[in-house]
Design a protein around this motif. Sequence first.
Motif, mmCIF file in Angstrom:
data_model
loop_
_atom_site.group_PDB
_atom_site.id
_atom_site.type_symbol
_atom_site.label_atom_id
_atom_site.label_comp_id
_atom_site.label_asym_id
_atom_site.label_seq_id
_atom_site.Cartn_x
_atom_site.Cartn_y
_atom_site.Cartn_z
ATOM 1 N N LEU A 156 -7.754 -2.374 1.811
ATOM 2 C CA LEU A 156 -7.068 -2.649 3.080
ATOM 3 C C LEU A 156 -7.785 -2.020 4.275
ATOM 4 O O LEU A 156 -7.221 -1.919 5.364
ATOM 5 C CB LEU A 156 -5.625 -2.118 3.010
ATOM 6 C CG LEU A 156 -4.680 -2.883 2.077
ATOM 7 C CD1 LEU A 156 -3.367 -2.127 1.917
ATOM 8 C CD2 LEU A 156 -4.412 -4.288 2.610
ATOM 9 N N THR A 201 -7.906 -4.211 7.441
ATOM 10 C CA THR A 201 -6.564 -4.345 8.027
ATOM 11 C C THR A 201 -6.125 -3.037 8.681
ATOM 12 O O THR A 201 -5.596 -3.041 9.810
ATOM 13 C CB THR A 201 -5.549 -4.739 6.939
ATOM 14 O OG1 THR A 201 -5.977 -5.956 6.327
ATOM 15 C CG2 THR A 201 -4.164 -4.928 7.533
ATOM 16 N N VAL A 253 -3.119 -6.138 -3.787
ATOM 17 C CA VAL A 253 -3.740 -6.488 -2.507
ATOM 18 C C VAL A 253 -4.228 -7.941 -2.533
ATOM 19 O O VAL A 253 -4.059 -8.675 -1.549
ATOM 20 C CB VAL A 253 -4.904 -5.520 -2.193
ATOM 21 C CG1 VAL A 253 -5.686 -6.009 -0.970
ATOM 22 C CG2 VAL A 253 -4.367 -4.118 -1.926
ATOM 23 N N GLU A 298 -1.179 -7.721 8.942
ATOM 24 C CA GLU A 298 -1.348 -6.635 9.918
ATOM 25 C C GLU A 298 -0.009 -6.170 10.475
ATOM 26 O O GLU A 298 0.112 -5.025 10.921
ATOM 27 C CB GLU A 298 -2.277 -7.091 11.045
ATOM 28 C CG GLU A 298 -3.713 -7.267 10.582
ATOM 29 C CD GLU A 298 -4.665 -7.584 11.726
ATOM 30 O OE1 GLU A 298 -4.243 -7.494 12.898
ATOM 31 O OE2 GLU A 298 -5.823 -7.935 11.439
ATOM 32 N N TRP A 326 0.648 -4.922 4.887
ATOM 33 C CA TRP A 326 -0.182 -3.806 4.415
ATOM 34 C C TRP A 326 0.654 -2.619 3.943
ATOM 35 O O TRP A 326 0.196 -1.793 3.141
ATOM 36 C CB TRP A 326 -1.136 -3.337 5.524
ATOM 37 C CG TRP A 326 -0.440 -2.712 6.700
ATOM 38 C CD1 TRP A 326 -0.003 -3.348 7.825
ATOM 39 C CD2 TRP A 326 -0.112 -1.331 6.868
ATOM 40 N NE1 TRP A 326 0.600 -2.459 8.682
ATOM 41 C CE2 TRP A 326 0.541 -1.205 8.123
ATOM 42 C CE3 TRP A 326 -0.282 -0.188 6.092
ATOM 43 C CZ2 TRP A 326 1.011 0.012 8.598
ATOM 44 C CZ3 TRP A 326 0.180 1.024 6.569
ATOM 45 C CH2 TRP A 326 0.821 1.123 7.814
#
Length: 498
Positions: free
Chosen positions: A70, A73, A206, A219, A223
Amino acid sequence: MAASDPHPAADPEAVKRHPTLFRAIRQRRNPRLRRSDITVTDDRAVKRAVKAASLGNAMEWFDFGIYSYLAVTLGHVFFPSGNDTTQLLSSFATFAVAFLVRPLGGMVFGPMGDKIGRKKVLALTMILMAVGTFAIGVIPSHDTIGLWAPALLIFFRLVQGFSTGGEYGGASTFIAEYAPDKRRGYFGSFLEFGTLAGYIGAAGLVTALTAVLDTGQMESWGWRIPFLVAGPLGLVGLYLRLRLDETPAFQKLEGGTVHASEAADHIETTAKGDLARIFRQYWPTLILCICLVGAYNITDYMLLSYMPTYLSDELGYSETHGLLILLAVMVFLMLIISQVGKLSDRFGRKPLLMTGMLGFFFLSLPSFLLIRQGGIPAITIGMLMLGLSLVCMLGTMSAALPALFPTPVRYGSLSVGYNLSASLFGGTTPLVITALISWSGTNLMPAYYAMAAALVGVIAVACMKETARKPLAGSPPSVETEEEAAELCAAQTPEPKF
């Protein structure tokens, strides 16, 4: 006079005249084990210990994986500079912060585990790890609270890294001290089974979220989900760890429930987790540990963490494409890792570790040449070659490393050595490989770097002592049944003479 004689200055004639006296002296200096010296393990307790320790390791790698995957992000959420490269670098710098404090965590939690017990410290590291990971999931974005957002992210990454410093050394010590001597490799392999499970869980979650949610949703709130999952996982892990008894070896060290005879007099009766003592008395073994862990971590992080980036940045594959191949390889490694642990119990730690190190030394270049050719079959075979070399180390290292150090300083020494090496060599691997590719202009640099690490590992394995099927240093023998304990005692009793 022979070194085995009871007294270097003893007169041979005196020994002949007074055999009973000198036999008593020999027995005083080298007393036979009594049944009460030998630990008979409880199979259910061993399995509970393995589950509790492995879950903590799985959480550590779950956190490691979700932050890695991540990173882009998180860069947008917490570091909105407008420049993609700056955002990514800021995100990875925050990731690296956790590695900087790992040795500090090891220096605090390790000696503490030698003083107050393995169980209490492992419960504490589990709480800190779960709190740190869960808290990241509830931090407001930069758009909401400004600079407080990245500041809080860095703070909770520090909490995670600090707690991780006490995790691996404690978990591997816990399993090693619970397991019977003849099966320490098998039970220890489940610690790295947890590593792979945590990584697969993170990568799978993920990947699924990325497939289901669009960029805006990821976003905005997507996440947060992987981080929030760590909270319930941490509570389960804490519950499992609090249900455990202290390890038999530590109880013996403290003079607790196990009573010692003179056969175990060389075992210290108080645990002194003294950092100065570790560096002063055990520095050669500490260097050996750092070299072993360094070689193992460089190859480990190269395959399990850097490879998807390599496939996307250097070879132009989509991130999901590389990740799915890696997931398949990791699932295969999970299926065979316990068998590798069994092999290390049967043939020894050194042959298995040497096989893994030599595998990386001779197969890294052919593997990367295959991967560079492209195509799913070639990439899969290349990654499997690396994976099979890695699993020889994964399935063996968690039993080999705790056996390097004696019981009174095992947790502290292993935590210090492991985390110093992980910070210097493990966490820096993606950065160093990227820099080497940029400097040299060849995308075969990961292979050369792995070969250099493996060469150091080969030398380190050659220097270590074989510890398979032997009692841990500073602890009495540990067996599975009363019959084995009786056989051990009987083996020391001489045949009667008529």
